[in-house]
Design a protein around this motif. Structure first.
Motif, PDB file in Angstrom:
ATOM      1  N   SER A  56       0.805  -1.218   0.000  1.00 44.76           N
ATOM      2  CA  SER A  56       0.000   0.000   0.000  1.00 44.76           C
ATOM      3  C   SER A  56       0.841   1.272   0.000  1.00 44.76           C
ATOM      4  N   ASN A  57       2.056   1.230   0.551  1.00 43.83           N
ATOM      5  CA  ASN A  57       2.797   2.470   0.792  1.00 43.83           C
ATOM      6  C   ASN A  57       4.157   2.563   0.117  1.00 43.83           C
ATOM      7  N   CYS A  58       4.713   1.453  -0.329  1.00 45.28           N
ATOM      8  CA  CYS A  58       6.122   1.464  -0.727  1.00 45.28           C
ATOM      9  C   CYS A  58       6.383   0.953  -2.139  1.00 45.28           C
ATOM     10  N   THR A  59       5.650  -0.043  -2.579  1.00 49.93           N
ATOM     11  CA  THR A  59       6.043  -0.713  -3.825  1.00 49.93           C
ATOM     12  C   THR A  59       5.686   0.089  -5.079  1.00 49.93           C
ATOM     13  N   SER A  60       4.966   1.207  -4.930  1.00 52.91           N
ATOM     14  CA  SER A  60       4.781   2.072  -6.094  1.00 52.91           C
ATOM     15  C   SER A  60       6.140   2.603  -6.562  1.00 52.91           C
ATOM     16  N   CYS A  61       7.089   2.723  -5.662  1.00 55.52           N
ATOM     17  CA  CYS A  61       8.467   3.091  -6.031  1.00 55.52           C
ATOM     18  C   CYS A  61       9.426   1.905  -5.836  1.00 55.52           C
ATOM     19  N   HIS A  62       9.308   1.250  -4.674  1.00 51.23           N
ATOM     20  CA  HIS A  62      10.193   0.113  -4.371  1.00 51.23           C
ATOM     21  C   HIS A  62       9.583  -1.171  -4.913  1.00 51.23           C
ATOM     22  N   GLY A  63       9.156  -1.104  -6.203  1.00 50.86           N
ATOM     23  CA  GLY A  63       8.546  -2.285  -6.807  1.00 50.86           C
ATOM     24  C   GLY A  63       9.583  -3.147  -7.490  1.00 50.86           C
ATOM     25  N   SER A  67      11.051   2.212  -9.325  1.00 48.32           N
ATOM     26  CA  SER A  67      10.772   3.398 -10.116  1.00 48.32           C
ATOM     27  C   SER A  67      11.000   4.647  -9.278  1.00 48.32           C
ATOM     28  N   GLN A  68      10.997   5.784  -9.938  1.00 52.11           N
ATOM     29  CA  GLN A  68      11.153   7.094  -9.292  1.00 52.11           C
ATOM     30  C   GLN A  68      12.418   7.176  -8.445  1.00 52.11           C
ATOM     31  N   GLY A  69      13.450   6.465  -8.856  1.00 48.48           N
ATOM     32  CA  GLY A  69      14.740   6.583  -8.183  1.00 48.48           C
ATOM     33  C   GLY A  69      14.909   5.738  -6.938  1.00 48.48           C
ATOM     34  N   ALA A  70      13.920   4.921  -6.587  1.00 44.40           N
ATOM     35  CA  ALA A  70      14.053   4.071  -5.390  1.00 44.40           C
ATOM     36  C   ALA A  70      15.196   3.076  -5.595  1.00 44.40           C
ATOM     37  N   PRO A  71      16.049   2.910  -4.580  1.00 47.97           N
ATOM     38  CA  PRO A  71      17.260   2.119  -4.760  1.00 47.97           C
ATOM     39  C   PRO A  71      17.064   0.598  -4.696  1.00 47.97           C
ATOM     40  N   MET A  72      16.007   0.116  -4.097  1.00 45.98           N
ATOM     41  CA  MET A  72      15.857  -1.349  -3.989  1.00 45.98           C
ATOM     42  C   MET A  72      14.379  -1.731  -4.017  1.00 45.98           C
ATOM     43  N   SER A  73      14.122  -2.975  -4.384  1.00 42.74           N
ATOM     44  CA  SER A  73      12.765  -3.511  -4.371  1.00 42.74           C
ATOM     45  C   SER A  73      12.390  -3.946  -2.957  1.00 42.74           C
ATOM     46  N   ASP A  85      16.182  -2.845   9.141  1.00 45.64           N
ATOM     47  CA  ASP A  85      16.715  -1.781  10.002  1.00 45.64           C
ATOM     48  C   ASP A  85      16.630  -0.411   9.328  1.00 45.64           C
ATOM     49  N   LYS A  86      16.972  -0.369   8.031  1.00 41.16           N
ATOM     50  CA  LYS A  86      16.841   0.886   7.278  1.00 41.16           C
ATOM     51  C   LYS A  86      15.379   1.313   7.193  1.00 41.16           C
ATOM     52  N   ILE A  87      14.503   0.345   6.994  1.00 34.81           N
ATOM     53  CA  ILE A  87      13.070   0.653   6.891  1.00 34.81           C
ATOM     54  C   ILE A  87      12.569   1.279   8.192  1.00 34.81           C
ATOM     55  N   ILE A  88      12.920   0.678   9.315  1.00 37.07           N
ATOM     56  CA  ILE A  88      12.469   1.211  10.611  1.00 37.07           C
ATOM     57  C   ILE A  88      13.014   2.623  10.818  1.00 37.07           C
ATOM     58  N   THR A  89      14.286   2.841  10.461  1.00 32.00           N
ATOM     59  CA  THR A  89      14.865   4.187  10.599  1.00 32.00           C
ATOM     60  C   THR A  89      14.117   5.205   9.737  1.00 32.00           C
ATOM     61  N   ARG A  90      13.858   4.841   8.478  1.00 30.48           N
ATOM     62  CA  ARG A  90      13.294   5.833   7.564  1.00 30.48           C
ATOM     63  C   ARG A  90      11.800   6.075   7.787  1.00 30.48           C
ATOM     64  N   VAL A  91      11.025   5.050   8.147  1.00 31.20           N
ATOM     65  CA  VAL A  91       9.591   5.316   8.372  1.00 31.20           C
ATOM     66  C   VAL A  91       9.386   6.140   9.651  1.00 31.20           C
ATOM     67  N   PRO A  97      11.795  11.183   5.755  1.00 38.06           N
ATOM     68  CA  PRO A  97      10.876  10.050   5.943  1.00 38.06           C
ATOM     69  C   PRO A  97      10.651   9.205   4.691  1.00 38.06           C
ATOM     70  N   MET A  98      10.235   7.958   4.913  1.00 33.26           N
ATOM     71  CA  MET A  98       9.707   7.083   3.872  1.00 33.26           C
ATOM     72  C   MET A  98       8.310   6.674   4.305  1.00 33.26           C
ATOM     73  N   PRO A  99       7.295   6.733   3.442  1.00 33.52           N
ATOM     74  CA  PRO A  99       7.400   7.284   2.087  1.00 33.52           C
ATOM     75  C   PRO A  99       7.786   8.765   2.121  1.00 33.52           C
ATOM     76  N   PRO A 100       8.329   9.277   0.987  1.00 39.07           N
ATOM     77  CA  PRO A 100       8.679  10.696   0.924  1.00 39.07           C
ATOM     78  C   PRO A 100       7.481  11.561   1.317  1.00 39.07           C
ATOM     79  N   ALA A 101       7.755  12.699   1.952  1.00 38.23           N
ATOM     80  CA  ALA A 101       6.719  13.505   2.584  1.00 38.23           C
ATOM     81  C   ALA A 101       5.477  13.715   1.717  1.00 38.23           C
ATOM     82  N   SER A 102       5.658  13.930   0.421  1.00 40.85           N
ATOM     83  CA  SER A 102       4.505  14.211  -0.435  1.00 40.85           C
ATOM     84  C   SER A 102       3.658  12.963  -0.689  1.00 40.85           C
ATOM     85  N   ASN A 103       4.113  11.795  -0.240  1.00 44.77           N
ATOM     86  CA  ASN A 103       3.369  10.555  -0.471  1.00 44.77           C
ATOM     87  C   ASN A 103       2.697  10.015   0.793  1.00 44.77           C
ATOM     88  N   GLY A 104       2.479  10.892   1.786  1.00 45.35           N
ATOM     89  CA  GLY A 104       1.827  10.456   3.016  1.00 45.35           C
ATOM     90  C   GLY A 104       2.807   9.820   3.979  1.00 45.35           C
TER      91      GLY A 104
END
Ligand code: HEC
Length: 125
Positions: A56-63, A67-73, A85-91, A97-104
């Motif tokens: 719902s929140n990540c695979t539009s880029c981390h698919g 796409s859109q410059g996301a570094p990994m699936s 660990d990276k996911i917990i830090t960034r969310v 933040p992840m998702p990027p601020a404009s994506n909720g």
């Protein structure tokens, strides 16, 4: 059977009954529940909880492909597990933040689920 034998037999039987029923009781409550936490059904798993958060929140880029410059699936159990660990830090980051601020953002219960997934041992199902 004469009276002496009868009394002897009666006393023996009542002694036996008394002993066996009296001896079992005290130990029973302890042996009924040897494992304080035998229930694994309450644990957070990738299949039940995490996969849908990613979809719902990540695979539009981390698919797959990204796409859109996301570094990994983040479309499989092993990809999400490897990046947890990276996911917990960034969310949980307010500056980056992840998702990027404009994506909720994730709700706090979604963030807690990802942390709990790690605490429960990164189970797949
Ligand atoms: C709109 C597209 C988009 C969405 C949606 C998105 N990301 Fe990202 N993500 C990116 C981009 C672009 C980068 C690389 C730039 C950066 O690190 O900020 C990135 C970087 C990351 C990184 C850092 C990877 C590293 O190696 O340092 C993580 C972790 C991450 N994303 C997790 C997530 C998670 C988890 C979600 C969903 C909750 C998510 N992203 C949603 C685009 C997105």
């Amino acid at each position: 059977m004469n009276l002496k034998h009868f009394i002897y037999a009666f006393l023996s039987i009542s002694l036996l009954l008394n002993c066996s029923s009296g001896g079992d009781d005290p130990s029973e409550p302890n042996t009924n529940n040897p494992d304080p936490d035998p229930d694994t059904s309450g644990k957070v798993t990738y299949d039940a909880d995490i996969k849908s958060i990613m979809t719902s929140n990540c695979t539009s880029c981390h698919g797959s492909p990204t796409s859109q410059g996301a570094p990994m699936s983040l479309t499989t159990f092993s990809q999400v597990k490897a990046n947890v660990d990276k996911i917990i830090t960034r969310v949980n980051s307010s500056s980056n933040p992840m998702p990027p601020a404009s994506n909720g953002t994730l709700s706090s219960s979604e963030k807690n689920l990802i942390q709990q997934w790690k605490d429960d041992g990164l189970l797949e199902k």
